[in-house]
Design an enzyme around this catalytic site. Structure first.
Site, PDB file in Angstrom:
ATOM      1  N   HIS A  79       0.858  -1.193   0.000  1.00 21.20           N
ATOM      2  CA  HIS A  79       0.000   0.000   0.000  1.00 21.20           C
ATOM      3  C   HIS A  79       0.891   1.239   0.000  1.00 21.20           C
ATOM      4  CE1 HIS A  79      -2.777   3.121   1.145  1.00 21.20           C
ATOM      5  NE2 HIS A  79      -3.754   2.324   0.733  1.00 21.20           N
TER       6      HIS A  79
ATOM      7  N   GLU B 280      -3.815   1.663  -7.392  1.00 24.32           N
ATOM      8  CA  GLU B 280      -4.266   2.805  -6.599  1.00 24.32           C
ATOM      9  C   GLU B 280      -3.378   4.020  -6.875  1.00 24.32           C
ATOM     10  OE1 GLU B 280      -6.599   1.548  -2.874  1.00 24.32           O
ATOM     11  OE2 GLU B 280      -4.488   1.469  -2.365  1.00 24.32           O
TER      12      GLU B 280
END
Ligand code: PGA
Length: 247
Positions: free
Chosen positions: A96, A165
């Site tokens: 992430h 993302e």
């Protein structure tokens, strides 16, 4: 198969399970329930209790990260894939941008993916370009580098999901255009096919997804689901994403 994955980040205490309970009730009764999976990644502190509670229910529980060593080590505050598996986690996010920003390197990420897969966790590997890279038209090359530096042909692609993302989109309300996103997703799948030589793993989109913009994403058939931050912290917002996607 589509995926709706919630990333709670630093949110949640034991009683927050009521949010997941509501999502689970909707999911269990939804006529489309066989078309998708719902996975929630609460903080480490809640994984054991939530996993036990949802053991025979529809929602799966995962972690937001894992340490780059397999089992036990002398790294203070670290949690390994083996430890996550032992308390019932089924999935883990890896890479992430929050964690890349705190120092996760490609070498560390490769070990995280490798050891998580070895411990039978399904891995959601996150990639994404930042604002400057986007501005300088480096998106496709950045994504290719992030994928090829970490993923290897020998990794079990059936237990791997990739989440695209864009960093500039996380928590900002800004989203790519349909054209941009389609082009980027096709590029990611092409790179993945190059690595795995067969079909690509599922590719999700994440970044400011909510019930009001999800309908735009459903036009892009290449997107296999969503990684949702902010809108996963309330049951209504998360359920709205699923509802509007299948409307
Ligand atoms: P967001 O977060 O949905 O709040 O933009 C996404 C993520 O960081 O996974």
């Amino acid at each position: 198969m589509r995926y709706f994955i919630g990333n709670w980040k630093m949110f949640g205490v034991p009683k927050s399970i009521s949010i997941l309970n509501k999502i689970n009730s909707y999911y269990s009764k939804d006529k489309n329930r066989n078309k998708y999976r719902v996975i929630m990644t609460p903080p480490y502190t809640l994984i054991e209790s939530y996993s036990k509670y949802f053991k025979n229910k529809k929602i799966s529980i995962g972690a937001q990260n894992c340490y780059q060593k397999e089992q036990f080590s002398s790294n203070t505050a670290a949690v390994s894939p083996y430890m996550l598996k032992s308390v019932g986690a089924k999935y883990t996010l890896v890479g992430h941008s929050d964690n890349r920003g705190e120092g996760d390197t490609d070498t560390m990420l490769k070990d995280k993916v490798r050891y998580a897969l070895k411990n039978n966790l399904k891995v959601v590997f996150c990639i994404g370009e930042n604002k400057t890279e986007k501005k300088n038209k480096k998106t496709l090359s950045v994504l290719k580098r992030q994928l090829t530096k970490v993923l290897e042909k020998k990794f079990n692609k059936n237990n791997l999901i990739v989440a695209y993302e864009p960093i500039w989109s996380i928590g900002t309300g800004k989203i790519p255009t349909t054209d941009e996103l389609k082009k980027t997703t096709i590029h990611i799948k092409k790179v993945l096919k190059g690595i795995f030589k067969k079909n690509s793993p599922a590719v999700l989109y994440g970044g400011s997804v909510d019930g009001s913009n999800v309908e735009m994403f459903k036009e892009i058939k290449e997107i296999d689901g969503f990684l949702v931050g902010g809108a996963s912290k309330t049951s209504k917002k998360f359920i709205d994403i699923i509802k509007n996607y299948y409307r």
